[in-house]
Design a protein around this motif. Structure first.
Motif, PDB file in Angstrom:
ATOM      1  N   LEU A  65       5.379 -27.297   1.632  1.00  0.00           N
ATOM      2  CA  LEU A  65       4.868 -26.570   0.469  1.00  0.00           C
ATOM      3  C   LEU A  65       5.317 -27.207  -0.845  1.00  0.00           C
ATOM      4  O   LEU A  65       4.576 -27.220  -1.829  1.00  0.00           O
ATOM      5  CB  LEU A  65       5.359 -25.117   0.495  1.00  0.00           C
ATOM      6  CG  LEU A  65       4.922 -24.243   1.667  1.00  0.00           C
ATOM      7  CD1 LEU A  65       5.637 -22.908   1.632  1.00  0.00           C
ATOM      8  CD2 LEU A  65       3.417 -24.044   1.633  1.00  0.00           C
ATOM      9  N   GLY A  66       6.538 -27.718  -0.856  1.00  0.00           N
ATOM     10  CA  GLY A  66       7.151 -28.132  -2.116  1.00  0.00           C
ATOM     11  C   GLY A  66       6.691 -29.488  -2.618  1.00  0.00           C
ATOM     12  O   GLY A  66       6.559 -29.681  -3.829  1.00  0.00           O
ATOM     13  N   LEU A  77      12.432 -22.430  -2.101  1.00  0.00           N
ATOM     14  CA  LEU A  77      11.364 -23.322  -2.582  1.00  0.00           C
ATOM     15  C   LEU A  77      11.606 -23.823  -4.013  1.00  0.00           C
ATOM     16  O   LEU A  77      11.523 -25.036  -4.256  1.00  0.00           O
ATOM     17  CB  LEU A  77      10.006 -22.631  -2.445  1.00  0.00           C
ATOM     18  CG  LEU A  77       8.799 -23.544  -2.621  1.00  0.00           C
ATOM     19  CD1 LEU A  77       8.846 -24.700  -1.645  1.00  0.00           C
ATOM     20  CD2 LEU A  77       7.497 -22.777  -2.456  1.00  0.00           C
ATOM     21  N   VAL A  81       7.209 -21.107 -10.997  1.00  0.00           N
ATOM     22  CA  VAL A  81       8.079 -21.612  -9.937  1.00  0.00           C
ATOM     23  C   VAL A  81       9.473 -21.003 -10.060  1.00  0.00           C
ATOM     24  O   VAL A  81      10.103 -20.643  -9.070  1.00  0.00           O
ATOM     25  CB  VAL A  81       8.157 -23.153 -10.001  1.00  0.00           C
ATOM     26  CG1 VAL A  81       9.210 -23.675  -9.044  1.00  0.00           C
ATOM     27  CG2 VAL A  81       6.810 -23.763  -9.678  1.00  0.00           C
ATOM     28  N   VAL A 135      12.428 -19.223   2.841  1.00  0.00           N
ATOM     29  CA  VAL A 135      11.587 -20.244   2.178  1.00  0.00           C
ATOM     30  C   VAL A 135      11.310 -19.810   0.748  1.00  0.00           C
ATOM     31  O   VAL A 135      11.381 -20.608  -0.194  1.00  0.00           O
ATOM     32  CB  VAL A 135      10.272 -20.457   2.959  1.00  0.00           C
ATOM     33  CG1 VAL A 135       9.316 -21.313   2.146  1.00  0.00           C
ATOM     34  CG2 VAL A 135      10.551 -21.092   4.297  1.00  0.00           C
ATOM     35  N   HIS A 136      11.002 -18.537   0.572  1.00  0.00           N
ATOM     36  CA  HIS A 136      10.718 -18.024  -0.760  1.00  0.00           C
ATOM     37  C   HIS A 136      11.905 -18.256  -1.683  1.00  0.00           C
ATOM     38  O   HIS A 136      11.749 -18.624  -2.842  1.00  0.00           O
ATOM     39  CB  HIS A 136      10.397 -16.529  -0.669  1.00  0.00           C
ATOM     40  CG  HIS A 136      10.008 -15.914  -1.977  1.00  0.00           C
ATOM     41  ND1 HIS A 136      10.407 -14.676  -2.368  1.00  0.00           N
ATOM     42  CD2 HIS A 136       9.274 -16.418  -2.991  1.00  0.00           C
ATOM     43  CE1 HIS A 136       9.926 -14.420  -3.576  1.00  0.00           C
ATOM     44  NE2 HIS A 136       9.233 -15.453  -3.964  1.00  0.00           N
ATOM     45  N   CYS A 183       9.348 -26.071   5.915  1.00  0.00           N
ATOM     46  CA  CYS A 183       8.376 -25.354   5.077  1.00  0.00           C
ATOM     47  C   CYS A 183       8.489 -25.802   3.616  1.00  0.00           C
ATOM     48  O   CYS A 183       7.479 -25.934   2.919  1.00  0.00           O
ATOM     49  CB  CYS A 183       8.596 -23.849   5.166  1.00  0.00           C
ATOM     50  SG  CYS A 183       8.219 -23.178   6.783  1.00  0.00           S
ATOM     51  N   CYS A 184       9.730 -26.023   3.144  1.00  0.00           N
ATOM     52  CA  CYS A 184       9.912 -26.466   1.761  1.00  0.00           C
ATOM     53  C   CYS A 184       9.269 -27.835   1.544  1.00  0.00           C
ATOM     54  O   CYS A 184       8.655 -28.083   0.508  1.00  0.00           O
ATOM     55  CB  CYS A 184      11.397 -26.532   1.405  1.00  0.00           C
ATOM     56  SG  CYS A 184      12.082 -24.921   0.990  1.00  0.00           S
ATOM     57  N   VAL A 214      18.725 -27.642   0.289  1.00  0.00           N
ATOM     58  CA  VAL A 214      18.085 -26.563   1.042  1.00  0.00           C
ATOM     59  C   VAL A 214      18.788 -26.358   2.379  1.00  0.00           C
ATOM     60  O   VAL A 214      19.159 -25.234   2.741  1.00  0.00           O
ATOM     61  CB  VAL A 214      16.587 -26.874   1.281  1.00  0.00           C
ATOM     62  CG1 VAL A 214      16.001 -25.957   2.337  1.00  0.00           C
ATOM     63  CG2 VAL A 214      15.818 -26.743  -0.021  1.00  0.00           C
ATOM     64  N   VAL A 269      11.955 -27.618  -5.188  1.00  0.00           N
ATOM     65  CA  VAL A 269      10.933 -28.216  -6.063  1.00  0.00           C
ATOM     66  C   VAL A 269      11.565 -28.885  -7.285  1.00  0.00           C
ATOM     67  O   VAL A 269      11.107 -29.937  -7.729  1.00  0.00           O
ATOM     68  CB  VAL A 269       9.899 -27.147  -6.477  1.00  0.00           C
ATOM     69  CG1 VAL A 269       9.064 -27.625  -7.656  1.00  0.00           C
ATOM     70  CG2 VAL A 269       8.991 -26.829  -5.308  1.00  0.00           C
ATOM     71  N   THR A 313      13.278 -23.689   7.385  1.00  0.00           N
ATOM     72  CA  THR A 313      13.161 -23.531   5.930  1.00  0.00           C
ATOM     73  C   THR A 313      12.919 -24.881   5.265  1.00  0.00           C
ATOM     74  O   THR A 313      12.046 -25.027   4.399  1.00  0.00           O
ATOM     75  CB  THR A 313      14.446 -22.908   5.352  1.00  0.00           C
ATOM     76  OG1 THR A 313      14.734 -21.719   6.070  1.00  0.00           O
ATOM     77  CG2 THR A 313      14.284 -22.586   3.891  1.00  0.00           C
TER      78      THR A 313
END
Lengths: 296, 346
Positions: A93-94, A173, A116, A169-170, A89-90, A225, A177, A86
């Motif tokens: 993507l973040g 995130l 967001v 992750v969803h 991925c954050c 996270v 962020v 996680t």
């Protein structure tokens, strides 16, 4: 004369300062009471549960049972894999997302910010079941994949590690962020312009200026996270479909299936210790990186 | 390699309905120090940022030397920039900041260090190499920014109000230091400021900007003494703009017409002190103030018009004193009277 002026009204002013200090400390009182009753006391209760036998003696039997059980270590591994995945991925993507938010105009940024934050305003159950609809065998994505002929068989996207990871992750995130965006927004735009004027490409500027200056935000986002996801329950319970058993799921199972309160409590303390160790390590690492001479 | 010229041709920039740059053309000579002077909103910073490459104009050509750089990205333009708030890298040391553009160009570390040290020595910062940026004063930060902007030998130098955050004494000292550095390097420089004294002190030429246009482009002296437009006359220090009908010619002075500009400091209260025949205006003292080197007077003259006078102190006025409502006659010599071309009466 001068000796007098030094002490004129000093006692009264000192009293005022003390009153002011007391007032500001009293503002923290309600939350201290709530945290004390809601978090600290139950912790002691759990600790006591984990160490007590049915007859009330002190024993370590719950802990030895826990640590000698292979399932414990397997669930710890799954937990770390999920949290690490996680976080990874954050980061991927973040960071670009936060950079985009920080570099657009405040107007656009506040609009994008709503997008967001939207997931944060939706119930986690609703979101998780939403993913189920999208990811399952006859779900949206597999319909598209099979329908377009890209794959012949539906891809297993849910009731496994992948599905659990997507859901986590969803959820995490936006939480990642926010501090990252705040740190990047605080970077003086002229500093980035200066780097560009000296010949730095966007990528070089990102690596040498933006990342180091946003490090604090990224680090705190990462710690949140990672630590937060160590205790995740709902997402792996629904999207893992019983095949993914991180620590939170195992604790629940120990309680609901085995009715083993002592074992569950010991597991809880075990998780708490892991969080503490990882948290302290992360803080130490962050301090080490920040104190490193940055010129090189 | 000699520093090239910068040529702008009909550069236009529009923000919504606001015209920030109204077809600006200007030619900056090789090695020249050109100042863009104007109030906020006049377009001077927009013009500088367009040359730097941070603002994309709607139309126009920007040339550095012979090369058209209008569509070249910032990091390919090879321009040294000093920003208003210094824009130093807070996570690097003084040396780290100055080395940055050199290491970026893949210079060997030893050579980069050597050149960065030399640049810091040029800006009087020897011994500060290892300091943190946070531990520097405003003037020292300004010097680091300057060293960083020139260390990689950019083709031209741009400065955006670099001294506005410094206090007055330091600002005046830095004006001379920057000017000297610029002349030593013979680097073509465009400098933005709203401070007319700074512009006069430092520049080879001044471009006075207003409403996205250049109102006058001249050497400091003509800009100050022979303003071409009403705006320039008003912006450069304390000037009086008035119709010729208001003044009374004296002695051998020729008759006057049109709109006249007379600077506040060119008036005298005695006919002899004005330094020659010219004009006289009668008025009553509306306000006065002592400003150290001068007395500042507001004289109410015919038609509710006010005249600004700046009379040297330490002379007769100190003894005689002034009272509100006092009747005075102000004199100015013919050579201090400048006629504005065209333009309607105020």
């Amino acid at each position: 004369m001068t000796a007098m002026t030094a002490t004129v009204n000093a006692a009264g002013l000192r009293r005022d300062a003390a009153t002011e200090r007391r007032f500001f400390l009293s503002l923290a009182l309600p939350s201290l009471v709530i945290v004390g009753i809601g978090a600290i006391l139950p912790l002691f209760w759990i600790l006591q549960q984990s160490l007590a036998t049915a007859r009330g003696d002190i024993t370590l039997v719950n802990y030895t049972a826990l640590l000698t059980n292979g399932l414990t270590w397997r669930s710890l591994l799954v937990t770390l894999e999920l949290s690490g995945g996680t976080l990874l991925c954050c980061l991927v993507l973040g960071i670009p997302l936060a950079f985009l938010l920080a570099s657009t105009s405040p107007r656009t940024a506040s609009r994008l910010m709503v997008l967001v934050l939207l997931p944060l305003w939706t119930s986690i159950l609703v979101r998780t079941y939403g993913w189920l609809v999208i990811l399952r065998r006859d779900g949206l994505i597999n319909d598209l994949l099979v329908g377009s002929g890209l794959v012949s068989e539906p891809v297993p996207l849910v009731y496994n590690f992948t599905g659990t990871l997507i859901g986590m992750v969803h959820y995490m995130l936006p939480i990642f962020v926010l501090p990252t965006y705040a740190a990047m927004r605080d970077i003086d735009g002229n500093v980035i312009r200066a780097a560009a004027s000296m010949g730095a490409s966007l990528w070089h500027c990102f690596r040498t200026v933006i990342l180091p200056l946003a490090f604090g935000g990224i680090a705190s986002g990462s710690v949140i996270v990672f630590v937060y996801t160590l205790g995740f329950f709902i997402t792996p319970a629904i999207l893992g479909g019983g095949r993914i058993s991180p620590i939170a799921i195992r604790i629940d199972r120990t309680l609901s299936t085995l009715q083993d309160w002592g074992g569950a409590a010991a597991f809880g303390v075990f998780l708490l210790l892991i969080v503490a160790v990882l948290g302290v390590t992360a803080l130490g690492a962050a301090r080490l990186i920040r104190s490193k001479p940055a010129a090189d | 390699m000699a520093s090239p010229r910068i040529a702008l041709e009909r550069v236009r920039k529009v923000y919504g309905r606001h015209v920030a740059l109204d077809d600006v053309s200007v030619d900056v000579r090789p090695g020249e120090f050109l100042t863009l002077l104007g109030p906020s909103g006049s377009g001077k910073t927009t013009l500088l940022m367009a040359i730097a490459g941070f603002v994309r104009p709607e139309a126009g050509l920007i040339r550095i030397g012979e090369a058209d750089v209008t569509r070249l990205p910032v990091n390919k333009r090879d321009i040294g920039i000093v920003f208003q708030n210094y824009a130093l890298f807070p996570h690097m040391s003084v040396l780290g900041n100055v080395e940055y553009p050199l290491l970026l160009r893949r210079l060997p570390r030893a050579e980069a260090r050597e050149r960065a040290r030399a640049a810091l020595a040029r800006t009087q910062l020897e011994g500060y190499e290892a300091r943190d940026i946070a531990a520097l004063s405003g003037g020292q930060r300004q010097r680091v920014a300057l060293a960083r902007a020139v260390v990689f030998e950019p083709r031209v130098l741009l400065m955006d109000e670099p001294l506005s955050a410094l206090d007055k004494n330091l600002r005046e000292q830095m004006q001379f230091e920057i000017r000297k550095l610029q002349q030593d390097l013979a680097i073509t420089t465009i400098y933005v400021t709203h401070d007319q004294r700074e512009a006069l002190t430092m520049s080879d030429r001044i471009a006075v900007m207003n409403g996205g246009r250049i109102e006058q482009l001249d050497a400091p002296q003509p800009v100050y003494q022979r303003p071409r437009t009403r705006f320039v006359a008003n912006f450069m220090g304390e000037s009086n703009i008035m119709p010729a009908a208001l003044v009374e010619p004296l002695g051998s002075a020729p008759p006057l017409d049109g709109t006249l500009v007379i600077r506040a400091e060119n008036f005298a209260l005695e006919r002899d002190a004005a330094g020659g025949d010219g004009i006289a205006i009668k008025g009553r003292v509306a306000a006065y103030a002592f400003r150290g080197e001068t007395w500042h007077l507001r004289l109410k003259v015919e038609g509710e018009r006010e005249l600004l006078l700046s009379i040297p102190s330490g002379k007769s006025l100190d003894q005689a004193g002034i009272t509100i409502g006092q009747q005075l006659t102000a004199y100015a010599a013919a050579r201090h009277i400048h006629r504005l071309d065209g333009g309607p009466e105020p």
